[in-house]
Design a protein around this motif. Structure first.
Motif, mmCIF file in Angstrom:
data_model
loop_
_atom_site.group_PDB
_atom_site.id
_atom_site.type_symbol
_atom_site.label_atom_id
_atom_site.label_comp_id
_atom_site.label_asym_id
_atom_site.label_seq_id
_atom_site.Cartn_x
_atom_site.Cartn_y
_atom_site.Cartn_z
ATOM 1 N N HIS A 182 1.094 -1.419 0.098
ATOM 2 C CA HIS A 182 -0.077 0.114 -0.037
ATOM 3 C C HIS A 182 0.978 1.291 -0.027
ATOM 4 O O HIS A 182 0.687 2.063 0.918
ATOM 5 C CB HIS A 182 -0.735 0.103 1.198
ATOM 6 C CG HIS A 182 -1.728 -1.132 1.330
ATOM 7 N ND1 HIS A 182 -1.584 -2.153 2.004
ATOM 8 C CD2 HIS A 182 -2.876 -1.597 0.826
ATOM 9 C CE1 HIS A 182 -2.201 -3.057 2.037
ATOM 10 N NE2 HIS A 182 -3.283 -2.751 1.290
ATOM 11 N N PRO A 183 1.831 1.414 -0.966
ATOM 12 C CA PRO A 183 2.621 2.679 -0.913
ATOM 13 C C PRO A 183 1.787 4.049 -1.111
ATOM 14 O O PRO A 183 2.377 5.042 -0.475
ATOM 15 C CB PRO A 183 3.641 2.472 -2.110
ATOM 16 C CG PRO A 183 2.788 1.457 -2.852
ATOM 17 C CD PRO A 183 2.037 0.554 -2.098
ATOM 18 N N THR A 184 0.661 4.069 -1.782
ATOM 19 C CA THR A 184 0.050 5.156 -1.950
ATOM 20 C C THR A 184 -0.874 5.464 -0.686
ATOM 21 O O THR A 184 -0.917 6.742 -0.540
ATOM 22 C CB THR A 184 -0.793 5.224 -3.164
ATOM 23 O OG1 THR A 184 -1.679 4.107 -3.089
ATOM 24 C CG2 THR A 184 0.010 5.075 -4.397
ATOM 25 N N LEU A 185 -1.084 4.784 0.146
ATOM 26 C CA LEU A 185 -1.931 4.873 1.312
ATOM 27 C C LEU A 185 -0.892 5.381 2.357
ATOM 28 O O LEU A 185 -1.285 6.082 3.168
ATOM 29 C CB LEU A 185 -2.739 3.606 1.839
ATOM 30 C CG LEU A 185 -3.763 3.133 0.600
ATOM 31 C CD1 LEU A 185 -4.425 2.090 1.194
ATOM 32 C CD2 LEU A 185 -4.812 4.328 0.521
ATOM 33 N N VAL A 186 0.306 4.845 2.211
ATOM 34 C CA VAL A 186 1.178 5.360 3.417
ATOM 35 C C VAL A 186 1.819 6.795 3.097
ATOM 36 O O VAL A 186 2.306 7.502 4.044
ATOM 37 C CB VAL A 186 2.451 4.205 3.415
ATOM 38 C CG1 VAL A 186 3.590 4.834 4.426
ATOM 39 C CG2 VAL A 186 1.968 2.849 3.572
ATOM 40 N N LEU A 187 1.719 7.103 1.759
ATOM 41 C CA LEU A 187 2.655 8.259 1.385
ATOM 42 C C LEU A 187 1.928 9.563 2.422
ATOM 43 O O LEU A 187 2.885 10.327 2.737
ATOM 44 C CB LEU A 187 2.590 8.573 0.074
ATOM 45 C CG LEU A 187 3.053 9.882 -0.402
ATOM 46 C CD1 LEU A 187 4.694 9.797 -0.350
ATOM 47 C CD2 LEU A 187 2.606 10.037 -2.117
ATOM 48 N N PRO A 188 0.738 9.845 2.036
ATOM 49 C CA PRO A 188 0.196 11.001 2.948
ATOM 50 C C PRO A 188 0.368 10.834 4.524
ATOM 51 O O PRO A 188 0.258 11.793 5.267
ATOM 52 C CB PRO A 188 -1.461 10.945 2.628
ATOM 53 C CG PRO A 188 -1.728 9.625 2.122
ATOM 54 C CD PRO A 188 -0.523 8.996 1.815
ATOM 55 N N LEU A 189 0.797 9.757 5.086
ATOM 56 C CA LEU A 189 0.887 9.477 6.555
ATOM 57 C C LEU A 189 2.358 9.793 6.815
ATOM 58 O O LEU A 189 2.592 9.775 8.009
ATOM 59 C CB LEU A 189 0.490 7.976 7.003
ATOM 60 C CG LEU A 189 -0.984 7.751 6.755
ATOM 61 C CD1 LEU A 189 -1.177 6.254 7.017
ATOM 62 C CD2 LEU A 189 -1.775 8.513 7.605
ATOM 63 N N VAL A 190 3.330 9.877 5.977
ATOM 64 C CA VAL A 190 4.780 9.732 6.286
ATOM 65 C C VAL A 190 5.208 11.029 7.239
ATOM 66 O O VAL A 190 5.904 10.848 8.302
ATOM 67 C CB VAL A 190 5.497 9.860 5.102
ATOM 68 C CG1 VAL A 190 7.005 10.218 5.294
ATOM 69 C CG2 VAL A 190 5.524 8.657 4.317
ATOM 70 N N PRO A 191 4.867 12.378 6.978
ATOM 71 C CA PRO A 191 4.884 13.294 7.789
ATOM 72 C C PRO A 191 4.563 13.058 9.404
ATOM 73 O O PRO A 191 5.360 13.373 10.321
ATOM 74 C CB PRO A 191 4.385 14.443 7.341
ATOM 75 C CG PRO A 191 4.037 14.368 5.954
ATOM 76 C CD PRO A 191 4.161 12.831 5.878
ATOM 77 N N GLU A 192 3.308 12.365 9.727
ATOM 78 C CA GLU A 192 3.046 12.198 10.760
ATOM 79 C C GLU A 192 3.618 11.076 11.313
ATOM 80 O O GLU A 192 4.049 11.270 12.580
ATOM 81 C CB GLU A 192 1.377 11.949 10.438
ATOM 82 C CG GLU A 192 0.778 11.467 12.311
ATOM 83 C CD GLU A 192 -0.769 11.283 11.945
ATOM 84 O OE1 GLU A 192 -1.129 10.772 12.907
ATOM 85 O OE2 GLU A 192 -1.323 11.309 10.816
ATOM 86 N N LEU A 193 3.854 10.059 10.611
ATOM 87 C CA LEU A 193 4.629 8.771 11.144
ATOM 88 C C LEU A 193 5.980 9.260 11.522
ATOM 89 O O LEU A 193 6.469 8.478 12.639
ATOM 90 C CB LEU A 193 4.648 7.804 10.116
ATOM 91 C CG LEU A 193 3.107 7.094 9.680
ATOM 92 C CD1 LEU A 193 3.435 6.169 8.724
ATOM 93 C CD2 LEU A 193 2.687 6.623 10.869
ATOM 94 N N LEU A 194 6.732 9.829 10.889
ATOM 95 C CA LEU A 194 8.103 10.314 11.189
ATOM 96 C C LEU A 194 8.243 11.519 12.168
ATOM 97 O O LEU A 194 9.380 12.162 12.340
ATOM 98 C CB LEU A 194 8.878 10.376 9.654
ATOM 99 C CG LEU A 194 8.892 9.135 9.023
ATOM 100 C CD1 LEU A 194 9.836 9.500 7.559
ATOM 101 C CD2 LEU A 194 9.749 8.177 9.715
ATOM 102 N N SER A 195 7.044 12.202 12.288
ATOM 103 C CA SER A 195 7.027 13.428 13.076
ATOM 104 C C SER A 195 7.895 14.425 12.623
ATOM 105 O O SER A 195 8.847 15.310 13.350
ATOM 106 C CB SER A 195 7.571 12.983 14.705
ATOM 107 O OG SER A 195 6.900 12.214 15.135
ATOM 108 N N THR A 196 8.057 14.783 11.295
ATOM 109 C CA THR A 196 8.602 15.715 10.430
ATOM 110 C C THR A 196 7.971 17.052 10.546
ATOM 111 O O THR A 196 6.669 17.071 10.639
ATOM 112 C CB THR A 196 9.212 15.310 9.125
ATOM 113 O OG1 THR A 196 7.834 14.945 8.411
ATOM 114 C CG2 THR A 196 9.972 14.110 9.237
#
Length: 977
Positions: free
Chosen positions: A520-534
């Motif tokens: 699910h790469p396209t579903l993970v993409l919008p979550l990256v800033p939140e997941l990595l706390s950037t």
């Protein structure tokens, strides 16, 4: 006196002068066992009453009987049978006749007439049953004798009218096992009182007893018909109506057998059209039988319900409408017969009524079905799987879940419809049902996409205390598709909770997130800033790399980034550093990424990312070319040949590391070539041209090489799966060469003739055993060491030990390398110890003399029969070694060719002054007999006694380490006084 003197003179004269015409030929002694029939006859004659006779017969039954003695024993038994009046003794004699008929090497056709004659004169029903059973045994022992078969069928038909149910059952079994299509039965053979002239089929005779008054006979009749089907006879379609009527029988055994009968007919005639009772409608036979078996899921007997549910799973030809009806308790409209508009208009016209508008909704369609409507499926069959999944017996629920799996795999639309029902089963009260539901959803995961509410129910199972349940759910999430980014967020949150509550699930959770991110790469993409706390403007603190939860998030993100080139732009600087660290430490979880403005971290990344079918084919071609190149080693001098083998072994080892698909074949080939290299070094010219005292060091090296070759051959034979007879013969050939080398070295270094004689005899036995075991492979072993030995075998058997050693030495040095042919698929057994990790510096402290439990978690790949072959070895610092056999229940099988070992091993030792490391590793046990010909020794087929069997040859047993050692710190403390 004169006669005596004359005899003395003749004897003295015979000693001096040999008289040719009086010469007596030497007699050959033959040891013979006392006659079994004579001993039995004596015993039976000694019996004063029926109890004694029965006791003698019971004692006789425990002893084996040779094939040549069987007929005599049978005659004695029959002779006593005719004289005996007690039913129990005659019953035992009839039983013995059947057991004796199974003796290997004895043809029972010579006793058929006697058994039939006793059958015709017997009055006891129990003895009749036993005699018919004996005839059944005889018939199965003589499948190629049509005359005997026909006689036995006639006997069965004659006794079918017996009043005792047991006799009728045995007769039906006889017809089921021996009946044929090409031998029709005349009515006068079917029993007394029947008119002659008609010809009937064996199926018609058996089907007549579907309506027998005794339920046991009805069951036997159905099973006899099924036996005909198993033997390849096509059952008549006319049987279908009778089998359907038996589904409503009062006895569960009859209903159970009838379910199987209906299923068989649905597979034989799926597209046949059958009428629906009390209507003019028609339906496919497979759909009709599906509806009737679905109705049996609501049967009163739980055993019938289990069988009906299992049977539904194999009816893959059923129409989609009928399949979907099993998930709805309410009858669907498309399974009712609908009247056409013309029929409805005609009905209104003939009744003279039209809608006047005065009555409210008098022309509205009515949901209630009128009595004239005809259902295409029985109302009791509606929602069959709903009933099955809600059944009070967990066996029925498991059977229903497995049937749903089989049907859903062949129908994607049905898989989507049954998804809610399977997810609901995750909350079942029985662990086995929950586990089976998870496995089923895993198998149909390619056809489905989970909604958020369904995923919420699935993830609730992560709270389960059972490790098997949690790991099965992790495996399910690896292959599940979800619909939204909220689903990814929810799954990650629940998996992190699982990781916090059960830290031992670490590797399983990481693996789950690896697949979840890559799918699910396209579903993970919008979550990256939140997941990595950037943050776009501010620097955020660098997370702790020792936190398993942070590693889990990174595994999810990095695997999604492999298919999403825009994602690395969202990474912060420390994320790139963490990627480099994880790519090095957890390379099996973190994929190679092409990061913008950065060079690849490893030269192998390009190889890994470009690995496809083309690279596998190229690697396979390289493997084959390497083996072909080695076949020319005979043409090279010793130094060049050894260098070629060295380089090829190195290439094959590297190939196994680069291509996991070919790791088994590459490692197998490298090990085989290592054996050849050791053998070549041991047979160097200088070793054999020097006197023994001048080359003691070289002798010791050659002895060690021979020992190592033997060890490597056992690894080749037992550590790899997928080997064919040709490869096993090649391995045994190398082993034979190593044994010959050991024999030659023994003769050179040891003195004394007696040990050498024993070693020579043992070696010749090994050669004969090789010839016997691999007779079919000998044509492929041309110009090999063993072929030259077999040519010299007559000379070797008669020569002295010193000459035998010289011949072996010459043959060894003259024989060339035997080329290796690889099978289609070859896999190496491997084991990876997950827990303990061996990373902790905190020792396990316990009181000396007591025990401490060490949790062991290991993954096994391509291990055959792990319950009996896998052992755990503990190596203590003082040299002590303990080998532990895990319990069979400690092994799980999460997938094909994969096993999981989760167990506890107990450590104990005396007090130490400081902590030390204990090594833990897994061993693969093997047992290799030098000859497997002991299986050819015939045993009396009718006796379980093993007294007469020859003792098996000594098997060579050993263990092979097949996992890396893990070191654990322990500290036994002295006991407090």
């Amino acid at each position: 006196m004169a006669a005596h003197l004359k005899k003395r003179v003749y004897e003295e004269f015979s000693k001096v002068v040999q008289i040719p015409h009086e010469e007596v030929p030497a007699k050959k002694l033959r040891l013979s066992k006392p006659s079994k029939s004579a001993a039995l006859h004596v015993d039976l004659c000694k019996a004063t009453n029926s109890t004694d006779a029965l006791q003698y017969l019971l004692q006789f039954a425990r002893k084996p009987v040779e094939a040549e003695s069987v007929e005599g024993v049978v005659r004695i038994l029959l002779e006593h049978y005719y004289k005996e009046t007690d039913n129990s003794v005659r019953l035992k004699i009839a039983s013995l006749l059947g057991l004796l008929s199974k003796t290997q090497g004895f043809s029972p056709d010579c006793i058929v007439d006697d058994v039939i004659s006793t059958l015709n004169n017997e009055k006891s029903h129990q003895v009749l049953v036993q005699l018919l059973d004996t005839l059944l045994v005889i018939g199965t022992q003589l499948p190629e004798n049509p005359a005997v078969r026909q006689r036995l069928i006639e006997v069965a038909c004659k006794h079918l009218s017996d009043t005792y149910f047991g006799v009728r059952i045995k007769c039906l079994q006889l017809l089921g096992c021996l009946g044929t299509v090409d031998a029709p039965l005349t009515k006068d053979n079917e029993g007394q009182g029947m008119s002659t002239g008609g010809v009937r089929d064996v199926q018609n005779v058996i089907s007549d007893y579907f309506g027998d008054q005794d339920p046991r006979v009805r069951t036997a009749a159905i099973k006899a018909m099924l036996q005909l089907h198993e033997r390849g006879m096509k059952i008549h379609q006319i049987i279908y109506d009778q089998a359907c009527r038996l589904l409503s029988d009062d006895y569960e055994q009859v209903r159970s057998a009838a379910v199987q009968m209906v299923w068989v007919l649905s597979q034989l005639y799926p597209e046949s059209i059958v009428p629906i009772p009390s209507s003019n409608e028609e339906i496919r036979l497979v759909d009709d039988s599906f509806g009737k078996i679905s109705h049996m899921v609501s049967d009163g007997s739980w055993m019938v319900r289990v069988q009906a549910a299992k049977t539904l799973g194999s009816m893959l030809q059923v129409s989609p409408h009928f399949l979907e009806q099993t998930l709805d308790k309410k009858l669907m409209s498309d399974l009712r017969r609908k009247r056409t508009a013309h029929e409805r208009a005609k009905e209104l016209y003939t009744s003279g009524e039209f809608s006047s508008g005065r009555k409210w909704a008098d022309d509205a369609p009515k949901e209630k079905v009128d009595t004239n409507a005809v259902n295409l499926i029985a109302s009791g069959a509606c929602g069959a799987f709903v009933h099955g999944l809600e059944d009070e017996m967990y066996e029925v629920r498991i059977a229903a879940v497995e049937a749903l799996c089989l049907l859903a795999r062949s129908s994607p639309s049905f898989a989507e419809k049954c998804l809610d029902f399977l997810v609901d089963m995750f909350n079942d009260e029985i662990e086995e049902v929950r586990l089976q539901s998870i496995h089923v959803l895993r198998e149909i995961s390619t056809h489905i996409t989970l909604r958020e509410d369904q995923l919420d129910t699935v993830l609730a199972v992560l709270e389960d205390s059972s490790r098997d349940i949690r790991e099965a759910l992790h495996e399910l999430l690896c292959y599940t598709n979800v619909s939204t980014k909220e689903c990814i967020q929810l799954a990650l949150l629940e998996l992190l909770k699982n990781l916090n509550k059960y830290p031992t699930d670490r590797n399983s959770v990481w693996k789950c997130l690896k697949f979840l991110g890559s799918r699910h790469p396209t579903l993970v993409l919008p979550l990256v800033p939140e997941l990595l706390s950037t943050h776009p403007y501010f620097d955020t603190p660098e997370p702790d790399m020792d936190d398993p939860a942070y590693i889990a998030v990174l595994v999810l993100v990095f695997n999604a980034a492999k298919s999403c080139p825009t994602m690395p732009a969202l990474f912060s600087d420390h994320t790139f550093r963490h990627y480099a660290y994880l790519r090095d430490s957890l390379s099996h979880l973190v994929p190679p990424l092409r990061l913008p403005g950065r060079k690849p971290l490893y030269g192998l990344d390009s190889v890994d990312s470009g690995g496809g079918s083309g690279s596998v084919e190229a690697a396979h071609l390289f493997l084959q070319q390497s083996l072909n190149r080695v076949s020319t080693v005979q043409n090279l001098e010793a130094p060049g040949a050894q260098d070629l083998l060295d380089f090829t072994i190195r290439d094959l080892q590297r190939l196994g590391q680069l291509q996991p698909e070919l790791a088994g074949a590459a490692d197998f080939s490298a090990t085989y070539l290592r054996c050849q290299l050791l053998l070549m070094k041991a047979l160097q010219e200088k070793l054999w041209n020097m006197a023994v005292p001048l080359c003691l060091k070289q002798n010791a090296t050659a002895t060690a090489a021979a020992r190592q070759i033997l060890e490597e051959t056992y690894k080749l034979e037992f550590l790899y799966s997928g080997l064919e007879s040709r490869q096993v013969a090649t391995i045994h050939h190398v082993r034979l060469q190593a044994k010959a080398l050991q024999l030659v070295l023994t003769a050179r270094t040891r003195r004394g003739l007696e040990p050498l004689i024993g070693s020579c005899e043992k070696f010749l036995q090994d050669v004969e055993s090789f010839q016997r075991l691999f007779l079919t492979e000998l044509p492929h072993l041309q110009d090999s060491f063993v072929e030259k030995l077999l040519e010299l075998m007559p000379r070797l058997s008669s020569c002295k030990p010193a000459e035998l050693v010289k011949i072996l030495q010459t043959t060894l040095r003259q024989s060339g390398l035997l080329q290796l042919r690889l099978p289609e698929q070859i896999h190496r057994a491997t084991a990876t110890i997950i827990e303990p990790t061996g990373e902790s510096d905190n020792p396990l402290r316990f009181t000396s003399g007591l025990v401490v439990a060490l949790d062991l978690d290991a993954t096994l790949e391509h291990v055959q029969d792990p319950q009996n072959t896998v052992k755990v070895q503990l190596l203590y610092p003082d040299g002590q070694s303990h080998v532990i056999q895990p319990r069979p229940g400690d092994f799980r099988k999460p997938g094909p060719h994969r096993h999981r070992l989760i167990t506890q091993v107990y450590l104990s030792h005396t007090a130490w002054t400081e902590p030390c490391q204990v090594e833990v590793r897994l061993l693969l046990a093997y047992s290799s007999s030098s000859s497997s010909s002991s299986s050819s020794s015939s045993k009396a087929g009718w006796s379980d006694s093993t007294d007469s069997l020859p003792p098996p040859e000594a098997a060579i047993e050993g263990t092979i380490p097949f996992s890396k050692s893990v070191k654990v710190f322990i500290m036994p403390k002295p006991a407090r006084r």
